[in-house]
Design an enzyme around this catalytic site. Structure first.
Site, mmCIF file in Angstrom:
data_model
loop_
_atom_site.group_PDB
_atom_site.id
_atom_site.type_symbol
_atom_site.label_atom_id
_atom_site.label_comp_id
_atom_site.label_asym_id
_atom_site.label_seq_id
_atom_site.Cartn_x
_atom_site.Cartn_y
_atom_site.Cartn_z
ATOM 1 N N ASP A 110 -5.889 -4.271 -7.665
ATOM 2 C CA ASP A 110 -7.154 -3.582 -7.412
ATOM 3 C C ASP A 110 -6.874 -2.089 -7.257
ATOM 4 O O ASP A 110 -6.942 -1.539 -6.159
ATOM 5 C CB ASP A 110 -7.783 -4.169 -6.139
ATOM 6 C CG ASP A 110 -9.083 -3.504 -5.756
ATOM 7 O OD1 ASP A 110 -9.645 -2.769 -6.590
ATOM 8 O OD2 ASP A 110 -9.538 -3.719 -4.617
ATOM 9 N N ASP A 144 5.286 1.581 -5.040
ATOM 10 C CA ASP A 144 4.377 1.796 -6.159
ATOM 11 C C ASP A 144 3.762 0.446 -6.515
ATOM 12 O O ASP A 144 4.463 -0.502 -6.875
ATOM 13 C CB ASP A 144 5.164 2.363 -7.345
ATOM 14 C CG ASP A 144 4.291 2.676 -8.552
ATOM 15 O OD1 ASP A 144 3.191 2.097 -8.678
ATOM 16 O OD2 ASP A 144 4.715 3.492 -9.386
ATOM 17 N N GLY A 145 2.445 0.345 -6.420
ATOM 18 C CA GLY A 145 1.794 -0.931 -6.645
ATOM 19 C C GLY A 145 1.985 -1.491 -8.035
ATOM 20 O O GLY A 145 1.910 -2.710 -8.236
ATOM 21 N N GLU A 195 0.851 -1.197 0.000
ATOM 22 C CA GLU A 195 0.000 0.000 0.000
ATOM 23 C C GLU A 195 0.882 1.240 0.000
ATOM 24 O O GLU A 195 1.730 1.412 0.882
ATOM 25 C CB GLU A 195 -0.914 0.005 1.220
ATOM 26 C CG GLU A 195 -1.757 1.257 1.377
ATOM 27 C CD GLU A 195 -2.565 1.589 0.123
ATOM 28 O OE1 GLU A 195 -2.507 2.753 -0.309
ATOM 29 O OE2 GLU A 195 -3.228 0.682 -0.425
#
Length: 290
Positions: free
Chosen positions: A166, A145-146, A120
């Site tokens: 997501d 950074d996702g 996150e």
């Protein structure tokens, strides 16, 4: 990075997304071999439905609240059973005060041998996520950074697992990033399961996204779309969707058999419906509308 899922936790989109994730994990857990779950945009993990954010929108009442008050068909009850199990695990019973996001669904259904990496980027949410799972030795929390995080994590040493992507969809280009992330993850972990979520807003953008995925090279891509009302140009979110790469057997048939009932149960107006089909089948053939 301003998106806060606490305002939307437990809504109609969460119900379908987390029910599908729970079914996937239930299937993976039927073999003794360990698996790993990677969640790129994990949020805080648990959401208090009595908090100001949840009360301000009340979205959970039309999602998890609606399901808990319903008497579903035997088929839908069976499909929802792993998700309902996760709800009971985090709440200590059937009275739901806290809603589990994807990380809490995963850990509730996971076994001692399974491992979890939750990422996150939002600094406040990342700290809360880390605090929530601080005592769970199966869990590692990162704050990267996702979109980049999976590159360092794939393939997992267990060689079995699920990548959950997501994103908040608060910036331009999220659909393009989702396509790139899916292809990159598949190159690194071709046998892994991917669950990619997206909002069903902007019909043109969603159609372009589906067309880009259907162009290849990834095969066995299951498409799950659902709407709780007929979409309007300026109205609230009317639907959401998921692509599941390498879905475990027999997820496709299971969700296809209950999606219309689930959409009707969550309906907020005329036009509620569901769609389940192979966006790309195992032979690489795209759907007719892709």
């Amino acid at each position: 990075m301003n998106y806060r899922h606490a305002y939307h936790a437990g809504n109609f989109a969460d119900v379908v997304k987390h029910a599908v994730l729970a079914r996937i994990l239930d299937r993976l857990g039927r073999k003794d071999a360990p698996y790993r779950v990677l969640d790129t945009h994990a949020g805080v993990g648990l959401y208090d439905l009595a908090a100001d954010e949840a009360l301000k929108t009340g979205e959970w009442r039309g999602g998890v609240g609606r399901v808990l008050e319903a008497t579903p068909s035997p088929a839908l009850a069976e499909f929802l059973a792993p998700w309902r199990q996760a709800l009971r695990e985090v709440n200590g019973g059937d009275h739901v005060l806290v809603y589990p996001g994807s990380p809490a669904v995963a850990t509730a259904l996971g076994r001692p041998q399974d491992r979890f990496v939750f990422n996150e980027l939002h600094p406040i949410d990342a700290d809360q996520l880390a605090a929530t799972f601080a005592r769970d030795r199966r869990v590692r929390v990162t704050a990267e950074d996702g979109w980049i995080m999976p590159r360092a994590q794939l393939p997992p040493e267990e060689r079995r697992g699920v990548l959950v992507v997501d994103p908040p969809f608060e910036e331009a280009g999220e659909f393009d990033r989702l396509v790139r992330a899916m292809r990159d993850a598949h190159r690194r972990f071709a046998t892994g399961v991917q669950l990619l979520w997206y909002p069903a807003k902007g019909a043109g953008a969603v159609a372009d996204f589906h067309a880009a995925v259907a162009a290849g090279p990834v095969r066995r891509v299951l498409r799950i779309d659902h709407w709780i009302r007929r979409p309007t140009v300026d109205g609230p979110l009317a639907g959401a969707g998921m692509l599941v790469v390498n879905p475990p057997w027999p997820l496709a048939d299971e969700i296809a058999g209950v999606i219309d009932e689930l959409a009707a149960l969550l309906a907020a107006g005329p036009g509620a419906r569901g769609r389940v089909d192979w966006l790309v089948d195992e032979d690489g053939r795209p759907a007719a509308d892709a």
